[in-house]
Scaffold this active site. Structure first.
Site, PDB file in Angstrom:
ATOM      1  N   PRO A  91       0.785  -1.213  -0.076  1.00 47.76           N
ATOM      2  CA  PRO A  91       0.136  -0.216  -0.129  1.00 47.76           C
ATOM      3  C   PRO A  91       0.739   1.565   0.303  1.00 47.76           C
ATOM      4  O   PRO A  91      -0.102   1.869  -0.189  1.00 47.76           O
ATOM      5  CB  PRO A  91      -0.595  -0.272   1.412  1.00 47.76           C
ATOM      6  CG  PRO A  91      -0.267  -1.619   1.775  1.00 47.76           C
ATOM      7  CD  PRO A  91       1.316  -1.893   1.201  1.00 47.76           C
ATOM      8  N   GLU A 118       1.888  -7.909   8.900  1.00 46.78           N
ATOM      9  CA  GLU A 118       1.865  -6.905   8.818  1.00 46.78           C
ATOM     10  C   GLU A 118       3.396  -5.356   7.832  1.00 46.78           C
ATOM     11  O   GLU A 118       3.174  -4.763   7.310  1.00 46.78           O
ATOM     12  CB  GLU A 118       2.551  -5.986  10.528  1.00 46.78           C
ATOM     13  CG  GLU A 118       1.991  -5.854  11.360  1.00 46.78           C
ATOM     14  CD  GLU A 118       0.752  -5.064  11.109  1.00 46.78           C
ATOM     15  OE1 GLU A 118       0.950  -3.808  11.286  1.00 46.78           O
ATOM     16  OE2 GLU A 118      -0.476  -5.591  11.162  1.00 46.78           O
ATOM     17  N   ARG A 156      -3.476  -8.107 -20.581  1.00 50.12           N
ATOM     18  CA  ARG A 156      -3.974  -8.041 -21.821  1.00 50.12           C
ATOM     19  C   ARG A 156      -3.513  -7.162 -22.559  1.00 50.12           C
ATOM     20  O   ARG A 156      -4.718  -6.666 -24.102  1.00 50.12           O
ATOM     21  CB  ARG A 156      -5.962  -7.460 -21.451  1.00 50.12           C
ATOM     22  CG  ARG A 156      -5.994  -6.194 -20.457  1.00 50.12           C
ATOM     23  CD  ARG A 156      -6.825  -5.879 -19.493  1.00 50.12           C
ATOM     24  NE  ARG A 156      -7.937  -6.233 -20.296  1.00 50.12           N
ATOM     25  CZ  ARG A 156      -8.454  -5.864 -21.155  1.00 50.12           C
ATOM     26  NH1 ARG A 156      -8.118  -4.369 -21.485  1.00 50.12           N
ATOM     27  NH2 ARG A 156      -9.906  -5.939 -21.809  1.00 50.12           N
ATOM     28  N   ASP A 171     -11.215   0.788 -24.450  1.00 47.79           N
ATOM     29  CA  ASP A 171     -10.921   1.128 -23.075  1.00 47.79           C
ATOM     30  C   ASP A 171     -11.113   1.878 -22.164  1.00 47.79           C
ATOM     31  O   ASP A 171     -10.575   3.744 -22.535  1.00 47.79           O
ATOM     32  CB  ASP A 171      -9.801   0.045 -22.322  1.00 47.79           C
ATOM     33  CG  ASP A 171      -9.306  -1.487 -22.485  1.00 47.79           C
ATOM     34  OD1 ASP A 171     -10.772  -2.084 -23.241  1.00 47.79           O
ATOM     35  OD2 ASP A 171      -9.194  -2.092 -22.053  1.00 47.79           O
TER      36      ASP A 171
HETATM   37  N1  ADE Z   1      -0.935  -4.844   0.260  1.00 49.77           N
HETATM   38  C1  ADE Z   1      -2.067  -4.448   0.622  1.00 49.77           C
HETATM   39  N2  ADE Z   1      -2.638  -4.150   0.566  1.00 49.77           N
HETATM   40  C2  ADE Z   1      -2.221  -3.921  -1.424  1.00 49.77           C
HETATM   41  C3  ADE Z   1      -2.181  -2.455  -1.917  1.00 49.77           C
HETATM   42  N3  ADE Z   1      -3.837  -1.441  -1.553  1.00 49.77           N
HETATM   43  N4  ADE Z   1      -1.923  -2.215  -3.176  1.00 49.77           N
HETATM   44  C4  ADE Z   1      -0.956  -2.941  -2.643  1.00 49.77           C
HETATM   45  N5  ADE Z   1      -0.302  -4.623  -2.607  1.00 49.77           N
HETATM   46  C5  ADE Z   1      -1.096  -4.474  -1.216  1.00 49.77           C
END
Ligand code: ADE
Length: 243
Positions: A91, A118, A156, A171
């Site tokens: 994230p 974590e 794709r 697309d």
């Molecule tokens: N792992 C946990 N959350 C994620 C996200 N939003 N994007 C990529 N990998 C992740």
């Protein structure tokens, strides 16, 4: 394209990659997929892939050794001269978008590391990964669904993967705009008729209508995309600095 995925949960990929367009790409030899179980690269009796975080706090952190070993082993198998991007899904990464999918679809080899718990020991990000990608501003319980999203969006775009009948060129996002509305038969369903112009057979008028609808939709729903398209490709965020 050769794709290597490093995960603690290899079975998660069975369903999504065993069907549809991806399966077709595999059987046509356009894509080669290698799923590696990180746990296979542990050497202790309990196959420990995670440990407590230094400094305390809740949750577990993925250990660096099995990930380095798995990736280094797979790198020996990629064709000589290839330097595959090694992408850590997390994230904290740069936000995935169509431009990134398009850029990555031109690679011969790709490696994706799925984080868990974590997080991943930061030495993986600093000294092994060459890129870090997030699929959105939310936290998944692991990088696997993110890897599936990234791989799907990339595959794709590989020439030959989509037949001409389901080509990617119309697309949403491929030209910086959302896609225009699509309709199929019946022309009237529950008293709702499709726009007259689509039945006209006038290709120029249809193209103009679609362009106008795509622009209107984008302005209403995602006006920031119009600004980005106007600024050109250099407006895309740069690759994450991995140091
Ligand atoms: N792992 C946990 N959350 C994620 C996200 N939003 N994007 C990529 N990998 C992740």
């Amino acid at each position: 394209m050769r794709i290597d995925i490093f995960t603690l949960f290899p079975r998660m990929f069975d369903g999504p990659f065993g069907t549809g367009i991806f399966q077709r790409a595999l059987s046509q030899g356009l894509v080669e997929l290698h799923i590696h179980n990180i746990r296979d690269y542990t050497h202790d009796k309990h196959h420990t892939a995670d440990d407590y975080p230094f400094g305390g706090g809740g949750g577990m952190v993925l250990k660096p050794e099995p990930i380095f070993e798995a990736v280094e082993q797979a790198r020996k198998e990629v064709p000589a001269g290839e330097e595959p991007p090694i992408i850590l899904l997390s994230p904290q990464g740069r936000l995935f978008c169509h431009a990134t999918a398009s850029e990555l679809s031109r690679q011969q080899c790709l490696m994706l590391i799925c984080g868990h718990y974590e997080g991943v020991d930061d030495r993986v990000r600093q000294h092994l990964a060459t890129d870090e990608i997030s699929i959105g501003d939310y936290v998944l319980s692991g990088g696997e669904p993110a890897a599936m999203v990234v791989v799907d969006a990339i595959v794709r775009l590989i020439p030959g993967v989509l037949g001409s009948e389901d080509s990617a060129k119309h697309d949403s996002h491929s030209d910086g705009l959302l896609q225009y509305p699509q309709y199929t038969r019946p022309a009237t369903f529950r008293k709702w008729s499709v726009p007259e112009v689509l039945l006209s057979g006038n290709h120029a008028q249809v193209a103009r209508w679609r362009r106008q609808q795509a622009t209107q939709r984008t302005l209403e729903r995602r006006p920031e995309l119009i600004d980005k398209a106007k600024q050109g490709p250099e407006a895309q965020p740069p690759s994450a600095d991995m140091t």
